[in-house]
Design a protein around this motif. Sequence first.
Motif, PDB file in Angstrom:
ATOM      1  N   ARG A 262       0.833  -1.204   0.000  1.00  0.00           N
ATOM      2  CA  ARG A 262       0.000   0.000   0.000  1.00  0.00           C
ATOM      3  C   ARG A 262       0.875   1.264   0.000  1.00  0.00           C
ATOM      4  O   ARG A 262       0.583   2.237  -0.674  1.00  0.00           O
TER       5      ARG A 262
ATOM      6  N   ARG B 147       3.937   1.529  -1.180  1.00  0.00           N
ATOM      7  CA  ARG B 147       4.546   1.675  -2.514  1.00  0.00           C
ATOM      8  C   ARG B 147       3.592   2.386  -3.469  1.00  0.00           C
ATOM      9  O   ARG B 147       3.989   3.263  -4.240  1.00  0.00           O
ATOM     10  N   GLN B 148       2.333   1.973  -3.403  1.00  0.00           N
ATOM     11  CA  GLN B 148       1.334   2.575  -4.292  1.00  0.00           C
ATOM     12  C   GLN B 148       1.106   4.052  -3.962  1.00  0.00           C
ATOM     13  O   GLN B 148       1.060   4.901  -4.857  1.00  0.00           O
TER      14      GLN B 148
ATOM     15  N   LYS C 117       4.101   6.122  -5.013  1.00  0.00           N
ATOM     16  CA  LYS C 117       4.089   6.337  -6.466  1.00  0.00           C
ATOM     17  C   LYS C 117       3.095   7.441  -6.837  1.00  0.00           C
ATOM     18  O   LYS C 117       3.389   8.338  -7.639  1.00  0.00           O
ATOM     19  N   LYS C 118       1.936   7.405  -6.193  1.00  0.00           N
ATOM     20  CA  LYS C 118       0.901   8.408  -6.448  1.00  0.00           C
ATOM     21  C   LYS C 118       1.371   9.796  -5.990  1.00  0.00           C
ATOM     22  O   LYS C 118       1.175  10.798  -6.680  1.00  0.00           O
TER      23      LYS C 118
END
Length: 883
Positions: free
Chosen positions: A463, A465-466, A469-470
């Motif tokens: 979560r 990492r996501q 990235k966002k």
Amino acid sequence: MAKRYKLEKSGVWITLSTKPFAGGGEGNLYNITAPKEFRKYVAKLYHLHKLTSIREEKINYLATYPPIQSKENAGAHNSVIWVKDALYDKKKFVGFIMPYTEGEKLEILCTPKIPRKLRQEWKRFDFKQSPKALEMRLKLSFNICAAIHQVHSIERYVLVDMKPDNIVIQTNGLVSIVDTDSVEVVESGKSLFDAPVATPEYTPPEHYKLLDYDATEREAWDRFGLGVILYKLLFGIHPFAASSGAPYEQLTTLHDKIKHGLFVHHPAKKSSFKIIPPPHKAFYKLDQSLQDLFFRCFVDGHENPEMRPSAEEWCAAILLSLDDETAYKRYGHILGGGFYASKPRFPLPSSRIDVPGYATPAAKLVELHKNNRLPNPKVRTPQQHELKDFQVQSLKKGEKIAFMIAIVMISIITTPFGGFLFCLYLLHRTKKNFKTDGAFRQAQRIKENLAQVQRKYYRQNLRLRQSRKKFKKSVRWVIPKIERLVEEVKTKIEGLKTYLKEKDTQVKELEQKALEQYHYLNEKYVSKAKEHRAIARVEDGHYNNLAKIRIAIHNAHKKAVDELVKDQPIQENHPFMKEGKIAVDNLVKDKKLKISDLIGAKLTALYNEQEAKIKLLYQDIREDTFIENHWSRLWKGKRNVAEGVKDELKEEFEELKLSSILQIYNINSRTGEITLKNGQKFNIKYFRDSKLILNNLKHWHDETKHQLSILDQEKALLKKEYRQKVKALEEKKRIELKNLDRFKRGELEKVKIETQKIVLGQPFANLQEQYETVTEYVTELETAYEQEEEEVLKDYKALYESIIKDCEYRADKVTRDIKDLEAKLHTYNKKSKHPKVQKAYRELEQDLKELKQIIPEYKTKAFEMKKYEQITFKNYLRKLLRE
């Protein structure tokens, strides 16, 4: 449980220790445990019966106007332990915070013997153990006077309760004035907050007289206490401590002796003492200039408090006594005229030029962008003694022997296959017993818990990492630009600092050359002075400047006059002395009144001029805010307006007594509700053309607010300008009153001389004539020296000023560049507040926080699992066979 309190000025919340480390009659002292930056302070919480509104006002006043700390000591040591900030608990005043200081009370050095337990630590100050004890005490006295001068220099405070218990000292000579929350606060000659207590042994004689003014409002009160403290520090005994005879034999307490002026060394009252304790004899070993100050404090100052020497004068006299050039260089800035001629001193550009600062916009975003790596938990490897083991209890000794024999027999008698099957049976039974072992079961439980935590960790990691990235995607277009601009600001500031360092080096070289010129001139005029026969007879070859030679001449003259006075003593109550003093007092009083009236009139004129300018500043805008004069503005944009509508609205405004746009507090465009500053509300929607009127009214209101904000800035600048003018006038008054003190001393000296001429006759007249001739010669030399020095140093000053101008120009340019960069930064900062950016930022911050919360549990479980890494069936079999 530790309690939290709020600081008034800074708004910071602090946490105090649960128990006080010290206490007193007013309150208790507590350590500050959080935040870290406040741990160098302590908090004083008053007892409930001491909490008053007046005390609250006083503490806030003290925090707002602290005394001037010397630049040399700033940040390193607090010479005056002053109120830093007021302390509140649920909006209720409870106390204040102040810097923490360590050390012993000065009282340990104010007695003939230092306490036994402290003698080793303080042996440098012990007269019996150290030959330099007097010198060390003089240096300590200087530090005390310098600290008190800091309090007096602001001309707002009188310490009143001056005593050794309120001075903390350290073995390295550093001092701190404590208990300063009990000072008397004085403004414009009037007491704002009284001092609650005073100690009789340090209280001046005017306390016991009927005066038409409050004596504690004057600095002269502190000067007396300072004199007593210095005397006790230098000789270990109170200056009024002696057994008195007739007509004072009934006086037994120190404050009674102070009241009657029974200073032990009083020239006119020597016959009034029966027994003078031995420590007083050391007084005559003291430098003559210091003796004179003690006489001024306790003899001349008994009737004329203003004659008492100030802390500034004590500093000068102590430096003169020590002949300490290092101390002069460090503290010479507080001496004013002092006894030394001024030496060339050029403050370094880095100390005069303000280096511009900068505020990093979107600081948290930038930090998170840089430091958003996935946390990788590193698990510590357990030591050998931490590893867990198991107890082999599955087979008894006899069973193990039987199994070994059975294996051998089966291997020999039967087929290998049968032996293999029997061995498998044995292994199965052993494994079954192994699984019932307590260590194995514990390892299995930890393994299951670790697996759960690992699953939670990997889910959160994914979560994170996501969200990372966002987040990076949302700020990729703004963060690099912010970082580039911030780096550019830093580069400019560092460049300015480097430039100022180079200029500092130039100024130091310039000052060194100027000092060489100064020393050359000084030696030249000292040699000229020594050529005079009268000076040659007085001067012993150790004086290295004209000021010291002047004092040596004065001391020699005083000694000669004292020899004459022995035969014909002049009493203080001599008619000529009395008349002269009355005349001088009247003259000084008139001059004081004239100075006060003149400066007072100028101050009043300044205040009136300021009010007139402020009134003129707001006059035009106030006229533009009257609604009745500008009705047309409400229907701006509409050609024809029915008269009935105007009358209806006018009636409503008259009923509300709304005559100016300034009376409006808020306008709600959506609901049409208008709120006035007095709390009244009305709705404009009930009138015709309400939408038009509301828009015009809001535009008018916003425009007025904007104009007022601009005028408020101009008003602030105007007030600042007039504050500087007022400050200059007050400084002028202070200097003139100080000069008046010198004038008074000079006139009293003239009265004394004229009286001596009449009483002592021609011998004194001859002595005085010689003294005036030599003094006049020294004055001529001093005048010539100052003129030549001014000429010599003129070029150095011009070079110095040119360096400072270059530095100021460079600093101004860098400041302007930084302002331009900050304007760009502000633009990017606004972009960084975009909802998408902020949402991504919050998500990343939350995910990172949650992952960090999981990591400690993950590390604990993993470490526990490592401790059980030797709990295997293979190791179990090995141990089984070994046992």
